[in-house]
Design an enzyme around this catalytic site. Sequence first.
Site, PDB file in Angstrom:
ATOM      1  N   HIS A 273       0.970 -11.725   2.629  1.00 55.54           N
ATOM      2  CA  HIS A 273      -0.119 -11.080   1.872  1.00 55.54           C
ATOM      3  C   HIS A 273      -0.836 -12.065   0.950  1.00 55.54           C
ATOM      4  O   HIS A 273      -2.059 -12.045   0.837  1.00 55.54           O
ATOM      5  CB  HIS A 273       0.449  -9.909   1.061  1.00 55.54           C
ATOM      6  CG  HIS A 273      -0.556  -8.854   0.760  1.00 55.54           C
ATOM      7  ND1 HIS A 273      -0.296  -7.510   0.863  1.00 55.54           N
ATOM      8  CD2 HIS A 273      -1.853  -8.931   0.374  1.00 55.54           C
ATOM      9  CE1 HIS A 273      -1.383  -6.821   0.539  1.00 55.54           C
ATOM     10  NE2 HIS A 273      -2.334  -7.661   0.249  1.00 55.54           N
TER      11      HIS A 273
ATOM     12  N   TYR B 140       0.833  -1.217   0.000  1.00 60.22           N
ATOM     13  CA  TYR B 140       0.000   0.000   0.000  1.00 60.22           C
ATOM     14  C   TYR B 140       0.868   1.267   0.000  1.00 60.22           C
ATOM     15  O   TYR B 140       0.348   2.367  -0.177  1.00 60.22           O
ATOM     16  CB  TYR B 140      -0.947   0.063   1.214  1.00 60.22           C
ATOM     17  CG  TYR B 140      -1.864  -1.123   1.398  1.00 60.22           C
ATOM     18  CD1 TYR B 140      -2.097  -2.036   0.372  1.00 60.22           C
ATOM     19  CD2 TYR B 140      -2.517  -1.331   2.611  1.00 60.22           C
ATOM     20  CE1 TYR B 140      -2.924  -3.128   0.561  1.00 60.22           C
ATOM     21  CE2 TYR B 140      -3.350  -2.420   2.799  1.00 60.22           C
ATOM     22  CZ  TYR B 140      -3.536  -3.319   1.775  1.00 60.22           C
ATOM     23  OH  TYR B 140      -4.366  -4.398   1.975  1.00 60.22           O
TER      24      TYR B 140
HETATM   25  N1  LIG Z   1      -5.334  -8.678   2.009  1.00 57.95           N
HETATM   26  C1  LIG Z   1      -5.648  -8.215   0.800  1.00 57.95           C
HETATM   27  O1  LIG Z   1      -5.254  -8.801  -0.234  1.00 57.95           O
HETATM   28  C2  LIG Z   1      -6.495  -6.980   0.704  1.00 57.95           C
HETATM   29  C3  LIG Z   1      -7.066  -6.607  -0.541  1.00 57.95           C
HETATM   30  C4  LIG Z   1      -7.866  -5.462  -0.575  1.00 57.95           C
HETATM   31  C5  LIG Z   1      -8.091  -4.725   0.593  1.00 57.95           C
HETATM   32  N2  LIG Z   1      -7.509  -5.094   1.779  1.00 57.95           N
HETATM   33  C6  LIG Z   1      -7.723  -4.324   3.037  1.00 57.95           C
HETATM   34  O2  LIG Z   1      -9.110  -4.124   3.257  1.00 57.95           O
HETATM   35  C7  LIG Z   1      -9.392  -2.736   3.380  1.00 57.95           C
HETATM   36  C8  LIG Z   1     -10.787  -2.403   2.906  1.00 57.95           C
HETATM   37  O3  LIG Z   1     -11.026  -2.850   1.585  1.00 57.95           O
HETATM   38  P1  LIG Z   1     -11.239  -1.871   0.351  1.00 57.95           P
HETATM   39  O4  LIG Z   1     -10.498  -0.607   0.589  1.00 57.95           O
HETATM   40  O5  LIG Z   1     -10.901  -2.672  -0.870  1.00 57.95           O
HETATM   41  O6  LIG Z   1     -12.809  -1.638   0.251  1.00 57.95           O
HETATM   42  P2  LIG Z   1     -14.034  -1.307   1.233  1.00 57.95           P
HETATM   43  O7  LIG Z   1     -13.586  -1.077   2.617  1.00 57.95           O
HETATM   44  O8  LIG Z   1     -15.046  -2.360   0.980  1.00 57.95           O
HETATM   45  O9  LIG Z   1     -14.599   0.046   0.574  1.00 57.95           O
HETATM   46  C9  LIG Z   1     -13.900   1.241   0.631  1.00 57.95           C
HETATM   47  C10 LIG Z   1     -14.682   2.304  -0.149  1.00 57.95           C
HETATM   48  O10 LIG Z   1     -15.924   2.547   0.505  1.00 57.95           O
HETATM   49  C11 LIG Z   1     -16.020   3.947   0.812  1.00 57.95           C
HETATM   50  N3  LIG Z   1     -16.725   4.069   2.104  1.00 57.95           N
HETATM   51  C12 LIG Z   1     -16.235   3.780   3.337  1.00 57.95           C
HETATM   52  N4  LIG Z   1     -17.171   3.983   4.293  1.00 57.95           N
HETATM   53  C13 LIG Z   1     -18.280   4.432   3.640  1.00 57.95           C
HETATM   54  C14 LIG Z   1     -19.569   4.832   4.087  1.00 57.95           C
HETATM   55  N5  LIG Z   1     -19.903   4.797   5.380  1.00 57.95           N
HETATM   56  N6  LIG Z   1     -20.464   5.260   3.142  1.00 57.95           N
HETATM   57  C15 LIG Z   1     -20.144   5.277   1.816  1.00 57.95           C
HETATM   58  N7  LIG Z   1     -18.932   4.912   1.337  1.00 57.95           N
HETATM   59  C16 LIG Z   1     -17.998   4.480   2.250  1.00 57.95           C
HETATM   60  C17 LIG Z   1     -14.617   4.459   0.882  1.00 57.95           C
HETATM   61  O11 LIG Z   1     -14.595   5.842   0.609  1.00 57.95           O
HETATM   62  P3  LIG Z   1     -13.730   6.930   1.458  1.00 57.95           P
HETATM   63  O12 LIG Z   1     -12.332   6.444   1.546  1.00 57.95           O
HETATM   64  O13 LIG Z   1     -13.878   8.159   0.665  1.00 57.95           O
HETATM   65  O14 LIG Z   1     -14.326   7.046   2.829  1.00 57.95           O
HETATM   66  C18 LIG Z   1     -13.943   3.627  -0.212  1.00 57.95           C
HETATM   67  O15 LIG Z   1     -14.204   4.188  -1.484  1.00 57.95           O
HETATM   68  C19 LIG Z   1      -8.261  -2.080   2.580  1.00 57.95           C
HETATM   69  O16 LIG Z   1      -8.110  -0.713   2.896  1.00 57.95           O
HETATM   70  C20 LIG Z   1      -7.097  -2.932   3.012  1.00 57.95           C
HETATM   71  O17 LIG Z   1      -6.635  -2.540   4.311  1.00 57.95           O
HETATM   72  C21 LIG Z   1      -6.741  -6.215   1.836  1.00 57.95           C
END
Ligand SMILES: NC(=O)c1ccc[n+]([C@@H]2O[C@H](COP(=O)([O-])OP(=O)(O)OC[C@H]3O[C@@H](n4cnc5c(N)ncnc54)[C@H](OP(=O)(O)O)[C@@H]3O)[C@@H](O)[C@H]2O)c1
Length: 251
Positions: A92, A36
């Site tokens: 990861h 990241y």
């Molecule tokens: N291990 C892996 O391979 C892997 C892969 C992907 C992700 N991850 C981890 O999982 C975390 C979360 O996954 P993700 O970032 O893919 O997706 P997510 O958490 O499902 O969605 C994030 C999106 O939703 C928006 N959002 C957040 N809260 C909201 C609300 N209350 N109302 C409306 N929109 C909202 C955010 O916007 P804003 O930012 O503008 O608030 C962002 O655009 C990542 O940050 C990372 O730490 C891990």
Amino acid sequence: MELPSLGLGTMGIDDPDAIGSAIDLGYRHLDTAQIYDNESVVGDGITASGVDREELVVATKLWIDQLDDVRESTEASLDRLGLDSVELLYIHRPKGEYEPSSTLPAMESLREDGLIDAIGVSNFELPDIDRFEEVLGRPPAANQVEYHPLFQPEDRLEHAREHGYPLVSYSPLSGGEVSSVDAVVEVADRHGIAPEQASLAWLLAKGIHPIPKASSRTHQQSNWAALDVELTKEDVDAIDGVEREHELYPE
Ligand SMILES: NC(=O)c1ccc[n+]([C@@H]2O[C@H](COP(=O)([O-])OP(=O)(O)OC[C@H]3O[C@@H](n4cnc5c(N)ncnc54)[C@H](OP(=O)(O)O)[C@@H]3O)[C@@H](O)[C@H]2O)c1
């Protein structure tokens, strides 16, 4: 390991104030990764918050090309985070340089030396977890997988329950898409809450640990409030039954 029920995903967060805001709201589990490119942002946010270090669970992840010299790579992560140790270090993906018989003992020696408290895995399928257990003689401290209304790998949840480790859900808001999932919107409307809150409450009700990413304080606060939402069995069943499938991170 004892993981807080709800954590903060930080992929894409490039402002330490967003980390500070989440800590201020009560978040105590922060999830980052080498790939990241924001470990220093997370570290700066932690330092500026003034929170007691012992209160936090900080998790980072070794990328697939960083497994050759696990110690050197982890020390570089700790350096960027500005921390002496992390509570959780994940592999990861079981890809690239990952070789259970050498990677896992190398991580175990980091644990023995106090650089990490626990070894987690991410994107592991059941045979990968079995191999982990074979090499280290215990289950991983956590498995972090994609899990949300549009992608529900139940085999991973069952395995986590049976073997007694937490399942961490990444992309718990379907990457921001949950507001277009009818069953989620219906549950949200019944409770007078946002679809994002319904998705998180559904995961929490199943004993899964979601880590929604939210960069704005408004979103962070709204997601935190999902901890107070109680869904009925019918609500949980309705979201369990979503048939539309969209895996955001296929292999
Ligand atoms: N291990 C892996 O391979 C892997 C892969 C992907 C992700 N991850 C981890 O999982 C975390 C979360 O996954 P993700 O970032 O893919 O997706 P997510 O958490 O499902 O969605 C994030 C999106 O939703 C928006 N959002 C957040 N809260 C909201 C609300 N209350 N109302 C409306 N929109 C909202 C955010 O916007 P804003 O930012 O503008 O608030 C962002 O655009 C990542 O940050 C990372 O730490 C891990």
